[in-house]
Write a protein that holds these residues in place. Structure first.
Motif, PDB file in Angstrom:
ATOM      1  N   GLU A  18       0.769  -1.167  -0.064  1.00 53.37           N
ATOM      2  CA  GLU A  18      -0.061   0.020   0.006  1.00 53.37           C
ATOM      3  C   GLU A  18       0.880   1.248   0.163  1.00 53.37           C
ATOM      4  O   GLU A  18       0.302   2.386  -0.648  1.00 53.37           O
ATOM      5  CB  GLU A  18      -0.927   0.069   1.164  1.00 53.37           C
ATOM      6  N   ASP A  59      -4.334   2.717  -6.230  1.00 50.22           N
ATOM      7  CA  ASP A  59      -4.349   3.892  -5.147  1.00 50.22           C
ATOM      8  C   ASP A  59      -3.310   3.772  -4.207  1.00 50.22           C
ATOM      9  O   ASP A  59      -3.465   4.427  -2.869  1.00 50.22           O
ATOM     10  CB  ASP A  59      -5.736   3.993  -4.516  1.00 50.22           C
ATOM     11  N   TRP A  82       0.911   8.679  -6.743  1.00 50.90           N
ATOM     12  CA  TRP A  82      -0.227   7.699  -6.443  1.00 50.90           C
ATOM     13  C   TRP A  82      -0.308   6.747  -7.685  1.00 50.90           C
ATOM     14  O   TRP A  82      -0.339   7.228  -8.975  1.00 50.90           O
ATOM     15  CB  TRP A  82      -1.380   8.271  -6.409  1.00 50.90           C
ATOM     16  N   GLN A 141      -2.332   4.950 -10.409  1.00 52.70           N
ATOM     17  CA  GLN A 141      -3.695   5.060 -10.766  1.00 52.70           C
ATOM     18  C   GLN A 141      -4.740   4.039 -10.536  1.00 52.70           C
ATOM     19  O   GLN A 141      -4.570   2.840 -10.081  1.00 52.70           O
ATOM     20  CB  GLN A 141      -3.704   5.065 -12.316  1.00 52.70           C
ATOM     21  N   SER A 142      -6.057   4.730 -10.051  1.00 52.60           N
ATOM     22  CA  SER A 142      -7.101   3.666  -9.543  1.00 52.60           C
ATOM     23  C   SER A 142      -8.646   4.194 -10.056  1.00 52.60           C
ATOM     24  O   SER A 142      -8.539   5.553 -10.315  1.00 52.60           O
ATOM     25  CB  SER A 142      -6.992   3.570  -8.155  1.00 52.60           C
ATOM     26  N   GLN A 145     -10.068   7.105  -8.009  1.00 50.33           N
ATOM     27  CA  GLN A 145      -9.720   8.371  -7.913  1.00 50.33           C
ATOM     28  C   GLN A 145     -10.479   9.296  -8.615  1.00 50.33           C
ATOM     29  O   GLN A 145     -11.004   8.917  -9.500  1.00 50.33           O
ATOM     30  CB  GLN A 145      -8.103   8.494  -8.353  1.00 50.33           C
TER      31      GLN A 145
END
Length: 327
Positions: free
Chosen positions: A135, A163, A291, A293-294, A297
């Motif tokens: 994470e 993320d 960050w 990418q997710s 977001q």
């Protein structure tokens, strides 16, 4: 005969270009050896002031994120500088990774509620973790020695969960510029030429491009200048070596002659000495957060989808630049 020879030359050039596509700037084995030697010094903690200070700043930035990170990965952990400052309310496990074994082998401070483990990296651009498994990955003043930053950043992006966040600090351009200028001028005067004795550093624009190229998003950069003073240039060089930050360029230049060092020390004092005759040395620290990418977001709206223009906003709030408008 001519055609065959030409094809042969083209083929050789193609092979050569593939071999020369990536050239290592730093000698990774030499750097690991230098850092291991520094870790074995009896007074090694005396030279940790810079890394400890920046590690505390990075640990504070983790707490600025409104999320718990039960486990974090520390790249280039060294002697555990980040580990000592991690907030145990948000983190319970730190995985320390490094290429310098003796740094990892140093005993860690026991912190209640915080577990640590050490992983010796075989290469500085390859991570021993599964896809989408971490994470948060952090790195404190280590990335400037990595030869293939684009590859490492892609590895970090691969390992992070969607993320997930990558936080770090690097030495940037203008770091130790006083020492660089003094050495170059002294060597030019004494030998008629200069050699690279100080490693190159990344610029903010280059770092942003590298992170963007590795598919990171919402990239934020900021910088800070830290100036440390020393009694003379020889104390300064001793501290740099004690930090494990001495040079390790692949194409190693000849050792600096004694007369060049003496001349550089005099030039350093003439050019940069403070009123009390102490010598300043500037470290330009570049901080970043990026960050993976997710889908969760926020995304920017497509161009042209706005319903208000700048002119409309001016009408709504009043154009105070016109005569007679309220101040």
């Amino acid at each position: 005969m001519i055609c065959t020879r030409a094809l042969s030359i083209i083929s050789k050039r193609d092979v050569l270009s593939k071999r020369l596509r990536f050239v290592s700037t730093f000698n990774a084995q030499r750097k690991a050896l230098q850092r291991n030697r520094a870790a074995k010094l009896d007074n090694h903690e005396q030279f940790d002031y810079l890394r400890n200070g920046i590690a505390e700043i990075l640990a504070d930035r983790i707490t600025d994120i409104s999320r718990d990170f039960p486990r974090i990965v520390d790249l280039g952990a060294g002697k555990g500088h980040v580990y000592k400052h991690v907030n145990t309310y948000t983190t319970s496990h730190v995985i320390e990774c490094d290429t310098a074994k003796d740094c990892l082998d140093l005993p860690r401070q026991d912190i209640e509620g915080l577990k640590t483990e050490q992983i010796l990296l075989e290469r500085d651009d390859t991570l021993p973790f599964d896809n989408n498994s971490q994470e948060l990955i952090i790195s404190n003043l280590w990335l400037h020695w990595v030869n293939d930053l684009p590859k490492l950043f892609k590895e970090v992006e691969r390992v992070l969960v969607p993320d997930g966040v990558f936080i770090g600090s690097m030495f940037a351009v203008e770091t130790v510029y006083q020492l660089r200028v003094s050495l170059q001028q002294a060597e030019l005067e004494r030998t008629g030429g200069i050699a690279p004795h100080i490693s190159p550093f990344v610029s903010p624009a280059d770092l942003g491009s590298l992170l963007n190229g590795a598919k990171f998003c919402m990239i934020t950069l900021d910088s800070e200048e830290i100036t440390v003073t020393y009694p003379d240039m020889y104390f300064l060089l001793r501290d740099i070596q004690g930090m494990g930050e001495n040079g390790c360029l692949t194409v190693a230049p000849n050792l600096l002659r004694r007369d060049v060092l003496t001349s550089a020390a005099a030039l350093y004092h003439d050019l940069y000495a403070n009123s009390d005759n102490s010598l300043p040395l500037t470290f330009n620290i570049l901080y970043f957060i990026a960050w993976k990418q997710s889908a969760v977001q926020g995304k920017p709206k497509p161009r042209g989808s706005q319903s208000l223009s700048i002119a409309d906003l001016g009408k709504m709030f009043g154009d105070k630049s016109k005569p007679g408008s309220e101040s």
